[in-house]
Write a protein that holds these residues in place. Structure first.
Motif, PDB file in Angstrom:
ATOM      1  N   ILE A   6       0.068  -1.930 -31.521  1.00 51.13           N
ATOM      2  CA  ILE A   6      -0.484  -0.762 -30.841  1.00 51.13           C
ATOM      3  C   ILE A   6       0.058   0.519 -31.463  1.00 51.13           C
ATOM      4  O   ILE A   6       1.267   0.644 -31.689  1.00 51.13           O
ATOM      5  CB  ILE A   6      -0.128  -0.793 -29.344  1.00 51.13           C
ATOM      6  CG1 ILE A   6      -0.720  -2.044 -28.679  1.00 51.13           C
ATOM      7  CG2 ILE A   6      -0.606   0.474 -28.625  1.00 51.13           C
ATOM      8  CD1 ILE A   6      -0.226  -2.266 -27.257  1.00 51.13           C
ATOM      9  N   LYS A  23      -3.815   2.682 -28.849  1.00 48.58           N
ATOM     10  CA  LYS A  23      -4.973   1.971 -29.388  1.00 48.58           C
ATOM     11  C   LYS A  23      -4.521   0.800 -30.262  1.00 48.58           C
ATOM     12  O   LYS A  23      -3.495   0.870 -30.950  1.00 48.58           O
ATOM     13  CB  LYS A  23      -5.847   2.920 -30.208  1.00 48.58           C
ATOM     14  CG  LYS A  23      -6.608   3.949 -29.366  1.00 48.58           C
ATOM     15  CD  LYS A  23      -7.541   4.771 -30.242  1.00 48.58           C
ATOM     16  CE  LYS A  23      -8.423   5.679 -29.382  1.00 48.58           C
ATOM     17  NZ  LYS A  23      -7.649   6.679 -28.633  1.00 48.58           N
ATOM     18  N   ILE A  24      -5.304  -0.260 -30.252  1.00 47.59           N
ATOM     19  CA  ILE A  24      -5.008  -1.448 -31.045  1.00 47.59           C
ATOM     20  C   ILE A  24      -5.289  -1.165 -32.520  1.00 47.59           C
ATOM     21  O   ILE A  24      -6.381  -0.716 -32.889  1.00 47.59           O
ATOM     22  CB  ILE A  24      -5.852  -2.649 -30.576  1.00 47.59           C
ATOM     23  CG1 ILE A  24      -5.458  -3.045 -29.144  1.00 47.59           C
ATOM     24  CG2 ILE A  24      -5.675  -3.836 -31.512  1.00 47.59           C
ATOM     25  CD1 ILE A  24      -6.303  -4.172 -28.569  1.00 47.59           C
ATOM     26  N   VAL A  61      -5.662   0.614 -24.856  1.00 49.42           N
ATOM     27  CA  VAL A  61      -4.993  -0.365 -24.003  1.00 49.42           C
ATOM     28  C   VAL A  61      -3.738   0.244 -23.390  1.00 49.42           C
ATOM     29  O   VAL A  61      -3.216   1.249 -23.857  1.00 49.42           O
ATOM     30  CB  VAL A  61      -4.597  -1.636 -24.784  1.00 49.42           C
ATOM     31  CG1 VAL A  61      -5.832  -2.429 -25.200  1.00 49.42           C
ATOM     32  CG2 VAL A  61      -3.731  -1.294 -26.001  1.00 49.42           C
ATOM     33  N   CYS A 103       5.757  -3.648 -22.797  1.00 45.70           N
ATOM     34  CA  CYS A 103       6.468  -4.169 -23.964  1.00 45.70           C
ATOM     35  C   CYS A 103       7.936  -4.474 -23.678  1.00 45.70           C
ATOM     36  O   CYS A 103       8.603  -5.124 -24.484  1.00 45.70           O
ATOM     37  CB  CYS A 103       6.349  -3.196 -25.138  1.00 45.70           C
ATOM     38  SG  CYS A 103       6.704  -1.478 -24.742  1.00 45.70           S
ATOM     39  N   LYS A 116       4.627   3.015 -33.237  1.00 51.27           N
ATOM     40  CA  LYS A 116       3.906   1.751 -33.171  1.00 51.27           C
ATOM     41  C   LYS A 116       4.792   0.706 -32.494  1.00 51.27           C
ATOM     42  O   LYS A 116       6.014   0.768 -32.608  1.00 51.27           O
ATOM     43  CB  LYS A 116       3.521   1.263 -34.574  1.00 51.27           C
ATOM     44  CG  LYS A 116       2.653   2.233 -35.359  1.00 51.27           C
ATOM     45  CD  LYS A 116       2.478   1.793 -36.810  1.00 51.27           C
ATOM     46  CE  LYS A 116       1.732   2.855 -37.610  1.00 51.27           C
ATOM     47  NZ  LYS A 116       1.620   2.484 -39.049  1.00 51.27           N
ATOM     48  N   VAL A 122      -0.826  -7.129 -22.476  1.00 49.92           N
ATOM     49  CA  VAL A 122      -1.683  -6.006 -22.873  1.00 49.92           C
ATOM     50  C   VAL A 122      -2.929  -6.014 -21.996  1.00 49.92           C
ATOM     51  O   VAL A 122      -3.530  -7.063 -21.756  1.00 49.92           O
ATOM     52  CB  VAL A 122      -2.073  -6.098 -24.357  1.00 49.92           C
ATOM     53  CG1 VAL A 122      -2.981  -4.934 -24.748  1.00 49.92           C
ATOM     54  CG2 VAL A 122      -0.822  -6.115 -25.241  1.00 49.92           C
TER      55      VAL A 122
END
Length: 324
Positions: free
Chosen positions: A32, A68-69, A85, A89, A97, A105
């Motif tokens: 991500i 964003k992915i 998304v 985590c 990142k 997710v």
């Protein structure tokens, strides 16, 4: 990429922004590009090696992100590159990142900004799990929220009202209590200037409160427990005070009450389906305007240690968010 690294356990002042290699997703992970990361009390604990999860050094704190992915492992299904998304985590979120296991997710609902999304799961997720799954809070009951102007506390105030409870907010200053009233608190207690147990009894006509939501711990726990109604439920959410209280066990006996631990992070893993249903309900309430995150301040990555220090000093109103 840039990341705010913890290279030795300690206070926020020991953290520093460094350039590190980009992470690569494993077969079941998603990469991500972080747009925003929520600031939470567990972040303060994890950098001091005081949290339940203990990552190896060096690592970046930050457990709640939106973005964003930009990459996926070969076993990941149901997502696509470029998709917005939000993700849990655990750590690593104070960075440009982060890689996250795919089952942690979630697609970002339409109309929900990255800043709001990144400040929603920990606070509202914890508070809704506490009130719904642990305390079984019912409409018409009385809910006392300690530390009510913090992230989880303010969420509990809002959710208590949505769930039909009478909410008493307790905090340490008039500024904090004013914010609680804005969020729907029916009654307030300044526990720095008022006796907590006495005020609980006065505000409930001697009955006591049905549910106590306690993310603070320390000296207020016993007073709040003494102010409980018969068959009340006491929610142990955390210890922002820094002191784990020693509870006289005759009190729950005399009150006929329950003392319940709340560990939302573990719940969201062990009971993933129930947790996902809770998240869907929270998102629906956000979209309907029934609850709204109070973001006290936004921070840059370089300013993130200030955000963590504000939590330590109990000066954060609502939630802080680091914008990447």
């Amino acid at each position: 990429m840039k990341a705010l690294l913890c290279t030795q356990f300690g206070l926020p002042e020991t953290l520093s922004v460094k350039e590190i290699p980009d992470p690569s997703p494993a077969s079941n992970q998603i990469l991500i590009a972080v747009e925003a990361c929520g600031v939470n009390f567990p972040d303060v604990l994890i950098i001091q090696n005081k949290y339940q999860f203990k990552p190896e050094l060096p690592f970046a704190p930050g457990g709640e992100v939106a973005g964003k992915i930009i990459g996926m492992g070969e076993q990941v299904q149901g997502f696509q590159l470029g998709q917005p998304v939000l993700a849990l985590c655990g750590w690593g979120g104070f960075a440009e990142k982060v890689v996250v296991d795919a089952d942690r997710v979630f697609p970002l609902p339409p109309g929900l900004s990255a800043e709001v999304a990144a400040t929603t799961l920990y606070t509202y997720g914890t508070s809704y799990h506490s009130l719904k799954d642990r305390a079984n809070l019912q409409a018409g009951e009385t809910l006392l929220v300690l530390g009510a102007a913090g992230g989880v506390g303010l969420a509990a105030v809002e959710l208590g009202k949505v769930m039909g409870a009478k909410v008493i907010a307790a905090a340490s200053s008039e500024e904090k209590l004013a914010l609680c009233r804005e969020k729907g608190a029916d009654l307030t207690i300044n526990y720095e200037t008022e006796d907590l147990k006495t005020r609980i009894k006065e505000l409930t006509g001697g009955k006591g409160v049905d549910v106590v939501y306690d993310p603070v711990g320390g000296k207020f726990t016993e007073s709040a427990l003494r102010g409980m109604a018969w068959k009340g439920r006491y929610l142990i959410v955390g210890f922002a005070n820094g002191e784990i209280p020693q509870i006289p066990m005759n009190l729950p006996l005399l009150k006929g009450c329950s003392i319940m631990g709340v560990f939302w992070g573990q719940f969201s893993k062990v009971e993933a389906k129930a947790s996902f249903q809770n998240i869907r309900q929270l998102v629906a309430w956000i979209q309907e305007g029934k609850i709204k995150q109070h973001i006290g301040r936004t921070y840059s990555l370089e300013e993130a240690p200030e955000a963590l220090q504000a939590i330590l000093d109990r000066k954060m109103l609502g939630k802080g968010v680091v914008v990447i």
